[in-house]
Structure formats: structure tokens, C-alpha cells
Design an enzyme around this catalytic site. Structure first.
Site, mmCIF file in Angstrom:
data_model
loop_
_atom_site.group_PDB
_atom_site.id
_atom_site.type_symbol
_atom_site.label_atom_id
_atom_site.label_comp_id
_atom_site.label_asym_id
_atom_site.label_seq_id
_atom_site.Cartn_x
_atom_site.Cartn_y
_atom_site.Cartn_z
ATOM 1 N N LYS A 235 0.879 -1.407 -0.091
ATOM 2 C CA LYS A 235 0.068 -0.107 -0.117
ATOM 3 C C LYS A 235 0.741 1.306 -0.005
ATOM 4 O O LYS A 235 1.682 1.317 0.770
ATOM 5 C CB LYS A 235 -0.877 0.103 1.184
ATOM 6 C CG LYS A 235 -1.918 1.337 1.402
ATOM 7 C CD LYS A 235 -2.938 1.003 2.435
ATOM 8 C CE LYS A 235 -3.886 2.141 2.765
ATOM 9 N NZ LYS A 235 -4.749 1.865 3.929
ATOM 10 N N SER A 307 -9.404 2.334 2.101
ATOM 11 C CA SER A 307 -8.324 2.997 1.569
ATOM 12 C C SER A 307 -7.196 1.823 1.329
ATOM 13 O O SER A 307 -6.308 2.314 0.436
ATOM 14 C CB SER A 307 -7.755 3.813 2.736
ATOM 15 O OG SER A 307 -7.136 3.423 3.748
ATOM 16 N N SER A 331 -10.363 -0.223 7.033
ATOM 17 C CA SER A 331 -9.724 -0.074 5.619
ATOM 18 C C SER A 331 -9.188 -1.336 5.073
ATOM 19 O O SER A 331 -8.559 -1.426 3.788
ATOM 20 C CB SER A 331 -8.544 1.007 5.683
ATOM 21 O OG SER A 331 -8.863 2.292 5.758
#
Length: 618
Positions: A235, A307, A331
Site C-alpha cells: 500500500k 483505503s 480500511s
């Protein structure tokens, strides 16, 4: 003449009194009634003072104080602190100007010049451990099951959807090289990114260098473990030197951080090969980023939500065998459930966060997105451990999930649990019972939002003060929430943490089973689990047709998942139950229809399916 002057003076004072009284009556519509008497007394004192000294400037100064106090009172209402009388409000304002503000500015100068919370962590540390016992010595590592009779498939696509253990076997037995495997996944990242909008940077040069090194080590007879030569993604809030770490934001899209994140170091030392920096929602909020909005491979008209959008979508689409994401408040769980992948949100503090953009130091967690629970276990075993620069990280003593006797476990199931999981585990000897996790704290969602927003603002103070929030990708998200966070009193922030402590004690007392099964995306449960620091593994359990399909033969699907929750520092229990379930089911082995949506299916532009951003829930 003297009498005339006195009469005029009394008339002026009377007029001033009536004017002030009328002003206070108007203001009083917006003030608590108990403050009015104090105002009247204060005004009477003003009139008396003016009459005594007969001085116009004195009256004007006093009137100015009244007006100033009235204006400040409106500000105090926003702090839920308008119980002070006017003289105390003015006293507070004077003290804040002379004492508080200089301290604020000095502290900001010391620690808040840079955004992201990468340096100078808070000394206030959250420990989710329930027993009060800390692990002694280095944690024991998990056993790694051995495979046999695994043969390299002919098609690259079939290779792309193999799990980590299978790919590791191909590399170890030299049926494929890490460089060949890296080529396959780099190709898929480039091929599908224009559809899914899930990749920020393809780290091609680095990937081939790391793959070559993995092959050279194997040629020397050195095998580093199950992740040796395995490609993966990070990420894009996780720093890697020489590559952009954009945090998904237009403001930081050219940012290069000259630091190695702890989790990246751990994976690199295990021989894993980084092939891409994957999409994070802007500043780790939802799935909107500076390059677009990440889509769900199972239904590409949908968005991923959450996210950790890139890690979920790329793992689901076979663009990487696994990826590392993060969670503060849903997330990981939301995009894992939407994209139909197995993902582990570990106990808070299990994985070090140095080099990772921070939202909340007492809530942020890193964890793996994978094809299987077994893959989650291998990866957790590699990345867990105490990070010397992350004060919240610890050497947590976890038992080997591959050695847990599930027949000795009592597992609860909530009303929203997927009953197939319950029935499968029961058939395997698990004692399953109806369960409800009770607690009396009714402000769980508000506690999480307040904690997260205030902590985030501390890490992005400069961003807001300099007006950079005006360029944010979704103005109804962080900009709105952090402006509201600016006026949260320190006292009430600490009261929220005390309420959080009460919640933790109640959850601990009422967690009367070894684990429980329930919906992984219930917002109340997401908030509760993150506040407590509780681990959960999201497990695919099936599929259903999408609502309003564009054609009767559409291959798009809505994924069905569930969560298996365990007490803090009992991640091995959740993993063991997921391992057992996946050993006799194949939902996690299915592939999304990103190459063939089915006859007469198409994606309208703009999409018909829109998902609103996360809203504050109190």
C-alpha cells in the site's frame, strides 16, 4: 447648569443601560438562561462605574468587554464550555493568549513541521493485551506445511492465481525462477491497472534486481523460506527508498521518502520481491485517490471501498500473490469483503509501523491480503515482531495456527454470521454456540471518529494550516473532518480515551468464547474491534448475482464474506479456524471475471453504481 449637566449625564447612562440590556436580550436567545443574571449584574456594575466616574472612555471600554465576552461565548459553545460567566471567559481568553498559544506554537515548531507522523511519535502508548503478561524472549515461528506433487501450470494466468505456498514450492523445486514469476506479475499489473486503477507505481527495476538476487541465493543452496522469490505489493503509504510514496494524494504525489519502512525490511530479508506500490485512498481515506477511484474486480462497475483499495483489488485480480495493507477503521475489512479476498487485520502492535504514514498511533495496523488463510499466517510470521522505532509494537507470543486443535475450541456465532461457516466448523468438531458480545458503552462509533480525527490532525497540522487541504480529492472527507477536529477540547479527547478503556474492560469481561463469527463490515463492530485492538480474519464464503445486472448472462458477482474474531494476541485462533474452513471449501479459489464479463455485458460511463463516502456515525 450643574443640574442640567447631571440630568444629561443620567439620561445618557439610562440610554446606555437600555441599549446594553436590549443587546443582551437579543444575544440571550442564543445563550443559557442562567448566564443572563450574571450579565445583568455585570452591566449594573458597568453603569455604576460609569455613573461614579462619569467617564465616557470607561463606559466604552466596559461595553467592549461585554461585547467581547458575548462573542467569545459563541466560540465556547462549540467547545461545550459556555457555562463560564463573562468575567471568567475574558480571564480564560487572556490566559490563552499569554500562556497557551506560545506553548502551542513552540510545540508545533518542534514536531509538526512535517506531515504524515513519520517522526516524533507520541509517548502515550496503547497496549491491547488483556492478561498483563508480556512475552518473554523472541517469539516462536510457525511451522510451514510441506507440499508435494505441485506442478507448474502451462498458462501464466493459472500461475498467477496460485497461492504463496504453491508458488514457493515451484521456486524451491526450480520449476520456475523468481525472475520468471516476477515477469508474469509485472505484466498483469500493467495489463489490468487501466481498468481497476489500483496501482500507483510499478517497481520494475527493483523487482528484477530482487528476483535476480533470490535466484542467485537459491543457486547457492540458500532458501530463505516460503516468501523466497515471491512477488508482492505494498500500500502506497509504506515508504520504499528511490520510489514515490504518494499517500494517494495530489499534494504528495511526487514525494520520495528516503527511508525503509520496517515492514518492507522484514519482507526484503525474507526474499520477497516488491513489484508495485498499490493504491491507497487519499491520505488513507476510502478508495478515491489522485489518479481516480479503484474498482472491484468482481464487479468493475463498483468501487472497492476502504483505503487499502489497491492491495485488495490487485490480490483479487491475480496481479500480485499477496499485498500489505493497513487499517485504522475498516480500511482492510471493507475492501477485502468487497473484493472477495482473505485478509488478516492482526492484533494492534503485532507489526511495526516505522516508515508508514500515520493516522492514529493507537489505531493503525498493518496486515496481509492473500488468497488463503495459510498465506496470511506465513506473511504474518515474517512481518511480526518488535520494531525498535515503533513504541507500540511488541514481540507478541502467538501459538502456531497450524498446530491448534480446533476441537477444543468454543466458537460463538452472531446473528449476522454466515451459517455455512458455522456448520462447516461444527462438522469438523468445533463446539459452536449462539453468542452476543454485550457492552454498555453506547458511543463506540463516536469514540473512534473523535480519536482518529484528532490524531490525524496532529500528523497533518501543517497540511491544514497551509491550506493544502483545499486541493484534497474529496472535500467531504478529511478536510471536513479535520476542520471539526480542530475544536475538540483536550479534556474531551481524554474523556473519550477513558470511555474507550471502559469499553475494553467490558468486552474483555464478556468475551466468553475462544472466538466468534460475524459480519466483517458491520460499522459498530469495525469501530469496536479497532478500539479494542482485536484481530479479525475476513474469509470468502460464496457469491450471489449482482443487483440489476446489465444482462442475464453477466458473470459479475457480489462476494459474500464473514469475519472470524479472536481476543487480542490470539490471532492464531482466528487463523486456525479459517484454515480449517478453507481446507474443505473452495470459495477462496474462485477468479473474478475481469477478462470476460459475459455476453452482452458492458460497463456504462459514468457507472450507474455509486457508493457514498464514509459518514460520521455517532
Amino acid at each position: 447648569m450643574l443640574l442640567l449637566k447631571m440630568t444629561r449625564s443620567r439620561f445618557a447612562l439610562t440610554a446606555l443601560f437600555l441599549f446594553i440590556r436590549f443587546t443582551l436580550l437579543v444575544c440571550g436567545r442564543h445563550c443559557h438562561h442562567h448566564n443572563y443574571s450574571s450579565k445583568t449584574i455585570f452591566v449594573t456594575q458597568v453603569i455604576h462605574k460609569c455613573g461614579k466616574h462619569n467617564h465616557k472612555d470607561s463606559a466604552e471600554r466596559s461595553l467592549g468587554k461585554i461585547r467581547g465576552a458575548s462573542q467569545l461565548r459563541h466560540a465556547f459553545k462549540l467547545l461545550d464550555a459556555d457555562f463560564f460567566n463573562d468575567s471568567k471567559i475574558l480571564e480564560i481568553a487572556k490566559g490563552a493568549k499569554e500562556l497557551n498559544i506560545p506553548i502551542y506554537r513552540a510545540n508545533r515548531k518542534l514536531v509538526a513541521r512535517e506531515n504524515g507522523g513519520l517522526h516524533d511519535p507520541s509517548v502515550l502508548i496503547f497496549n491491547p493485551e488483556w492478561t498483563g503478561k508480556e512475552a518473554q524472549g523472541a517469539p516462536k515461528r510457525f511451522s510451514c506445511p510441506t507440499l508435494s506433487d505441485i506442478q507448474k501450470p502451462e498458462r501464466d494466468e493459472d500461475i498467477a492465481f496460485m497461492n504463496v505456498l504453491e508458488l514457493g514450492h515451484l521456486i524451491k523445486t526450480k520449476q520456475i525462477t523468481s525472475q520468471e514469476l516476477t515477469r508474469i506479475f509485472l505484466h498483469r499489473l500493467k495489463r489490468y491497472n487501466h481498468v481497476l486503477e489500483s496501482v500507483v507505481s510499478v517497481t520494475e527495476e527493483l523487482a528484477y534486481d530482487q528476483a535476480k538476487r533470490a535466484d542467485e541465493l537459491l543457486g547457492q543452496g540458500i532458501f530463505l523460506g516460503p516468501l523466497h522469490g515471491i512477488p508482492y505489493g505494498l500500500k502506497d503509504i509504506i515508504a520504499v527508498p528511490g520510489y514515490k510514496t504518494t499517500w494517494g494524494s495530489e499534494t504528495f504525489k511526487d514525494q520520495v521518502l528516503n527511508m525503509e519502512a520496517w515492514v518492507y525490511k522484514r519482507l526484503k530479508s525474507a526474499g520477497a520481491v516488491l513489484v508495485g506500490k498499490l493504491v491507497t485512498g487519499s491520505l488513507a481515506y476510502d478508495d478515491i485517490w489522485f489518479g481516480g477511484r479503484t474498482r472491484n474486480p468482481w464487479n468493475i462497475e463498483e468501487f472497492t471501498t476502504g483505503s487499502s483499495a489497491g492491495p485488495a483489488a490487485c490480490t483479487s485480480a491475480g496481479m500480485v500473490p499477496f499485498a500489505i495493507g493497513s487499517e485504522t477503521a475498516g480500511s482492510m475489512t471493507y475492501p477485502a469483503a468487497r473484493c472477495g479476498v482473505t485478509a488478516l487485520r492482526p492484533t494492534f502492535g503485532t507489526v511495526g509501523r516505522t516508515g508508514v504514514m500515520s493516522i492514529s498511533e493507537s489505531l493503525d495496523k498493518l496486515g496481509p491480503f492473500c488468497r488463503t488463510a495459510a498465506d496470511c499466517a506465513f506473511i504474518l510470521d515474517v512481518i511480526r515482531g518488535q520494531d525498535p522505532d515503533d513504541l507500540s509494537s511488541r514481540d507478541i507470543s502467538l501459538h502456531d495456527p497450524f498446530s491448534v486443535d480446533i476441537t477444543k475450541l468454543t466458537v460463538g456465532y452472531l446473528e449476522d454470521a454466515e451459517m455455512e461457516v458455522v456448520q462447516v466448523l461444527q462438522s469438523m468438531g468445533v463446539n459452536v454456540v449462539p453468542f452476543k458480545l454485550n457492552y454498555t458503552v453506547d458511543s463506540v462509533q463516536g469514540i473512534l471518529n473523535l480519536t482518529m480525527d484528532v490524531d490525524m490532525l496532529a500528523h497533518f497540522d501543517e497540511w491544514q494550516r497551509s491550506g493544502k487541504d483545499d486541493a484534497y480529492e474529496a472535500q467531504d472527507q478529511w478536510p471536513l473532518e479535520l476542520r471539526r477536529a480542530r475544536i475538540v477540547p483536550a479534556v474531551d479527547y481524554l474523556q473519550a480515551q477513558r470511555a474507550r478503556g471502559k469499553l475494553i474492560q467490558e468486552v474483555r469481561k464478556n468475551f466468553m468464547v475462544d472466538a466468534f463469527i460475524g459480519n466483517a463490515t458491520d460499522w459498530e463492530r469495525v469501530c469496536m474491534g479497532n478500539l479494542v485492538g482485536m484481530p479479525v480474519i475476513v474469509v470468502p464464503t460464496g457469491f450471489k448475482s449482482i443487483s440489476d445486472p446489465p444482462s442475464a448472462n453477466s458473470r459479475r458477482r457480489t462476494t459474500i464474506t464473514t469475519g472470524i474474531y479472536a481476543p487480542p494476541q490470539h490471532d492464531h485462533i482466528a487463523l486456525a479456524l479459517a484454515l480449517a474452513y478453507q481446507s474443505v471449501t473452495d470459495h477462496h479459489k474462485q477468479r473474478p471475471p475481469i477478462d470476460d464479463l459475459g455476453p452482452d455485458d458492458f460497463i456504462p460511463n459514468p457507472p450507474r453504481v455509486m457508493y457514498p463516502p464514509r459518514q460520521l456515525r455517532l
